[in-house]
Design an enzyme around this catalytic site. Structure first.
Site, mmCIF file in Angstrom:
data_model
loop_
_atom_site.group_PDB
_atom_site.id
_atom_site.type_symbol
_atom_site.label_atom_id
_atom_site.label_comp_id
_atom_site.label_asym_id
_atom_site.label_seq_id
_atom_site.Cartn_x
_atom_site.Cartn_y
_atom_site.Cartn_z
ATOM 1 C CB CYS A 224 -5.194 -49.579 -7.970
ATOM 2 S SG CYS A 224 -4.251 -51.040 -8.397
ATOM 3 C CB ALA A 225 -5.633 -44.555 -5.237
ATOM 4 C CG ASP B 148 -11.976 -43.034 5.012
ATOM 5 O OD1 ASP B 148 -12.058 -41.863 5.432
ATOM 6 O OD2 ASP B 148 -12.389 -43.384 3.890
ATOM 7 N N GLY C 270 -6.853 -49.330 -14.438
ATOM 8 C CA GLY C 270 -7.877 -49.728 -13.464
ATOM 9 C C GLY C 270 -9.292 -49.632 -14.011
ATOM 10 C CB ALA C 271 -11.221 -46.920 -15.289
ATOM 11 N NE ARG D 83 -17.176 -43.233 -5.949
ATOM 12 C CZ ARG D 83 -17.264 -41.918 -5.769
ATOM 13 N NH1 ARG D 83 -18.395 -41.387 -5.385
ATOM 14 N NH2 ARG D 83 -16.236 -41.122 -5.994
ATOM 15 C CB ILE D 84 -12.388 -48.049 -5.314
ATOM 16 C CG1 ILE D 84 -12.973 -47.407 -6.576
ATOM 17 C CG2 ILE D 84 -11.423 -49.172 -5.688
ATOM 18 C CD1 ILE D 84 -11.988 -46.630 -7.425
ATOM 19 C CG HIS E 46 -4.052 -44.594 -14.777
ATOM 20 N ND1 HIS E 46 -3.802 -43.316 -14.364
ATOM 21 C CD2 HIS E 46 -5.276 -44.899 -14.277
ATOM 22 C CE1 HIS E 46 -4.817 -42.867 -13.658
ATOM 23 N NE2 HIS E 46 -5.733 -43.816 -13.593
ATOM 24 C CG ASP F 59 -3.523 -49.151 -12.713
ATOM 25 O OD1 ASP F 59 -3.040 -49.603 -13.768
ATOM 26 O OD2 ASP F 59 -4.615 -48.552 -12.665
ATOM 27 C CD GLU G 177 -0.592 -42.190 -14.450
ATOM 28 O OE1 GLU G 177 -1.477 -42.001 -15.299
ATOM 29 O OE2 GLU G 177 -0.820 -42.694 -13.345
HETATM 30 P P1 NAD Z 1 -14.155 -42.078 -2.941
HETATM 31 O O1 NAD Z 1 -14.228 -40.606 -2.907
HETATM 32 O O2 NAD Z 1 -15.409 -42.875 -3.021
HETATM 33 O O3 NAD Z 1 -13.353 -42.589 -1.653
HETATM 34 C C1 NAD Z 1 -12.201 -41.974 -1.165
HETATM 35 C C2 NAD Z 1 -12.119 -42.251 0.339
HETATM 36 O O4 NAD Z 1 -10.884 -41.738 0.823
HETATM 37 C C3 NAD Z 1 -13.225 -41.592 1.138
HETATM 38 O O5 NAD Z 1 -13.896 -42.539 1.955
HETATM 39 C C4 NAD Z 1 -12.485 -40.558 1.983
HETATM 40 O O6 NAD Z 1 -13.080 -40.383 3.260
HETATM 41 C C5 NAD Z 1 -11.125 -41.196 2.103
HETATM 42 N N1 NAD Z 1 -10.093 -40.231 2.484
HETATM 43 C C6 NAD Z 1 -9.945 -38.942 2.062
HETATM 44 N N2 NAD Z 1 -8.860 -38.395 2.658
HETATM 45 C C7 NAD Z 1 -8.335 -39.346 3.449
HETATM 46 C C8 NAD Z 1 -7.188 -39.393 4.307
HETATM 47 N N3 NAD Z 1 -6.397 -38.345 4.455
HETATM 48 N N4 NAD Z 1 -6.926 -40.545 4.975
HETATM 49 C C9 NAD Z 1 -7.715 -41.633 4.833
HETATM 50 N N5 NAD Z 1 -8.826 -41.645 4.045
HETATM 51 C C10 NAD Z 1 -9.119 -40.521 3.352
HETATM 52 O O7 NAD Z 1 -13.176 -42.431 -4.160
HETATM 53 P P2 NAD Z 1 -13.138 -43.782 -5.012
HETATM 54 O O8 NAD Z 1 -14.111 -43.699 -6.130
HETATM 55 O O9 NAD Z 1 -13.171 -44.931 -4.080
HETATM 56 O O10 NAD Z 1 -11.678 -43.649 -5.659
HETATM 57 C C11 NAD Z 1 -10.505 -43.862 -4.876
HETATM 58 C C12 NAD Z 1 -9.280 -43.505 -5.702
HETATM 59 O O11 NAD Z 1 -9.171 -44.383 -6.827
HETATM 60 C C13 NAD Z 1 -9.318 -42.107 -6.287
HETATM 61 O O12 NAD Z 1 -8.034 -41.521 -6.167
HETATM 62 C C14 NAD Z 1 -9.620 -42.339 -7.744
HETATM 63 O O13 NAD Z 1 -9.138 -41.298 -8.544
HETATM 64 C C15 NAD Z 1 -8.870 -43.616 -7.978
HETATM 65 N N6 NAD Z 1 -9.284 -44.370 -9.174
HETATM 66 C C16 NAD Z 1 -8.298 -44.962 -9.924
HETATM 67 C C17 NAD Z 1 -8.653 -45.700 -11.054
HETATM 68 C C18 NAD Z 1 -7.587 -46.336 -11.876
HETATM 69 O O14 NAD Z 1 -7.744 -46.394 -13.089
HETATM 70 N N7 NAD Z 1 -6.534 -46.826 -11.279
HETATM 71 C C19 NAD Z 1 -9.998 -45.843 -11.420
HETATM 72 C C20 NAD Z 1 -10.972 -45.247 -10.612
HETATM 73 C C21 NAD Z 1 -10.596 -44.512 -9.493
#
Ligand code: NAD
Length: 545
Positions: free
Chosen positions: A231-232, A171, A286-287, A151-152, A284, A257, A262
């Site tokens: 930022c993940a 990915d 991001g959201a 998604r992100i 942290h 982030d 933390e």
């Molecule tokens: P998502 O599940 O939509 O996407 C994750 C992607 O990672 C998927 O497409 C998956 O196929 C891929 N993936 C999984 N294992 C993999 C690997 N070994 N190699 C390559 N790709 C791989 O998740 P999202 O909603 O896009 O969120 C992504 C990250 O951002 C999450 O860790 C989430 O917790 C984090 N996040 C952080 C904040 C923040 O405040 N900084 C806010 C929201 C989300």
């Protein structure tokens, strides 16, 4: 009335959803913890939390009425998913509400990094005017590697493209067509991708596979002078190794982030003063936008309500499937799969292997969604597991619990898909243990009738409903008469009868639908007096929940 306990500060938009629901008694206790929390959950039907409430064994034990826990946020790390699943508690999150905010923050961090915005602010605030010092680089024309195109990652991709960046992604779990739609090149080899990227941004979940993924070894593969943005999730990166790579000049800069721990301690390697001109950090956030907080609270509250009301609930993390979202024909196969499981459990000992087959076009286009549990089976397989296990472990085996229990009892579960034969669509369950094997095939007819059509190669045709006496016998005259007479003598009425043969076997399988219970003693007497090879009574449960 459902008692919903809110244990943390939740945006008012989400609270309003619950306040306006006529079937909800809202108990808003932000900050409640310890013994007070354990007391408050004793009669709660649902919990609405953020990341600060640990929902583990102890809390679940003290909350016998609990049916659902919703987290107004992305992860569910504060909730013990396995313990909740075992108790049939639905766990909900709101993974979509903050996607745009997280993507925008990633862009903010990336721009801050290459233009040194925080450092420039600090310099000005100290009364300096160092225009030469803050020479940056453009994003335009740079190669951006997005690791994790979910998604992100996808939202970052479209924003980066509008900046004129050359975007590619690693990915292994994403469809090539999705990357194509986003104008992103998918690269199968991470090492090659890292060697080419000017900026690498992480958008991965934290899993056993991704924990510590960006460590010393992979950092060595980065192009010299490249940038890293995270930022993940904190645990994805070895932050000490990143600091080393920055010090050596291998990395030009890093923006984080999120952190392994933390908040990070003051002696965190990325806070080293000699790195201050190359590092951008945020706590942290991001959201942290009004829009995201409102969106996640509303998503969590709406899903919580849906789950309590038994309606479709798209963000349930531990529900193996949403039955309500399946069409009638698929639901028929779902209930049939459960019955096939019940039937097989009644006929077989302790299998090692449980192979479930879905044959025909009905099953070919299914996608079941991801959830963070150590299994991911098709709904029909889960239903067959439930049917099989509930015969031995009681009706407490829920759809959520069935796959977990299967793993606990050492059942090796396998799924097969393929072309159907004889019938348009078929499901099949094969149980195996050393030299023993049982196979049951079943279908739903064009008129929507469920049928068991084959048991161990004996083609038969009966409706799996109510109580069925199944038996096998040598195929010779008089056997059926004897069975009928004995049942009649014991006041048991036969509602239906089916017989199946297997070419050349000299044996037959019979299925008698009976109106009354058949005592175990009578089953044994039948087997003896009518010279049956085996006889079993199968009770097909009607209600699916
Ligand atoms: P998502 O599940 O939509 O996407 C994750 C992607 O990672 C998927 O497409 C998956 O196929 C891929 N993936 C999984 N294992 C993999 C690997 N070994 N190699 C390559 N790709 C791989 O998740 P999202 O909603 O896009 O969120 C992504 C990250 O951002 C999450 O860790 C989430 O917790 C984090 N996040 C952080 C904040 C923040 O405040 N900084 C806010 C929201 C989300």
């Amino acid at each position: 009335m459902w008692k919903v306990l809110v244990t943390e500060e939740i945006h008012e938009d989400g609270l309003r959803v619950l306040q306006e629901a006529e079937d909800v008694e809202l108990i808003n206790r932000p900050g409640i913890a310890g013994e007070e929390l354990l007391k408050a959950v004793s009669d709660a039907d649902a919990l609405l939390t953020r990341s600060g409430t640990a929902v583990g064994e102890e809390l679940l034990e003290r909350a016998p009425e609990l049916k659902a826990v919703a987290r107004a946020g992305v992860g569910v790390d504060n909730i013990d998913l396995v313990a909740a699943s075992k108790r049939g508690v639905v766990v909900i999150n709101a993974p979509t509400g903050n996607t745009l905010s997280a993507a925008e923050h990633t862009m903010a961090m990336m721009l801050s990094l290459v233009r040194k915005v925080p450092q420039a602010y600090y310099s000005v605030s100290c009364g300096r005017w160092e225009r030469k010092r803050f020479m940056g680089c453009q994003l335009h024309g740079k190669k951006l590697l997005i690791i994790g195109l979910g998604r992100i990652g996808s939202q970052v991709a479209s924003r980066a493209r509008s900046f004129g960046m050359d975007v590619f992604s690693y990915d292994p779990y994403v469809q090539a067509s999705k990357a194509e739609r986003l104008g992103v090149t998918l690269v199968p080899d991470l090492n090659i991708a890292l060697a080419e990227a000017d900026i690498v941004t992480l958008h991965l979940p934290l899993t056993a596979e991704t924990r510590g993924m960006i460590g010393e070894e992979l950092l060595g593969r980065f192009k010299r002078g490249s940038y890293l943005v995270n930022c993940a999730r904190g645990g994805l990166v070895d932050e000490k190794a990143v600091a080393e790579a920055l010090k050596k000049g291998h990395l030009a800069g890093a923006a984080f982030d999120v952190f392994s721990k933390e908040p990070p301690s003051l002696d965190h390697p990325l806070l080293s003063p000699d790195l201050a001109d190359r590092v951008v950090l945020s706590p942290h956030i991001g959201a942290n936008t009004y829009e995201a907080q409102s969106a996640v609270s509303v998503i969590a509250a709406k899903n919580l309500l849906a789950s309590l009301r038994g309606e479709p609930c798209e963000h349930a993390v531990n529900l193996p499937f949403a039955e309500q979202l399946m069409d009638v024909s698929k639901r028929k196969y779902l209930t049939l799969a459960r019955k096939v499981g019940q039937l097989a459990a009644s006929l077989f000992g302790v299998p090692q292997k449980f192979r479930f087959a879905m044959l025909g076009s009905l099953f070919s286009e299914e996608s079941y969604g991801a959830f963070e549990l150590p299994y991911r089976y098709a709904p029909y397989t889960v239903a067959a597991l439930k049917g099989f296990l509930e015969v031995r472990h009681g009706s407490g085996v829920s759809y959520m619990y069935a796959p977990l229990l299967a793993s606990d009892v050492g059942l090796s579960v396998e799924e097969v898909k393929g072309e159907a034969f004889t019938y348009k669509n078929l499901i099949g369950l094969t149980l195996e243990e050393k030299n023993e094997r049982l196979e049951v095939l079943a279908t739903v007819t064009e008129e929507g009738r469920q049928r068991v059509v084959c048991i161990d190669g004996f083609w038969i045709d009966f409706v799996p409903e109510g109580r069925v006496l199944l038996f096998s016998n040598y195929d010779r005259p008089g056997v059926i008469g004897k069975v009928g007479t004995l049942l009649g003598k014991n006041g048991i009425n036969i509602a239906n009868f089916a017989l199946g043969r297997k070419n050349g076997s000299g044996q037959a399988v019979g299925a008698l639908q009976v109106d009354n219970a058949v005592p175990q003693g009578l089953v044994q007497k039948l087997a003896q007096d009518a010279d049956l090879l085996w006889a079993k009574v199968v009770d097909f449960e009607e209600d699916l929940q």
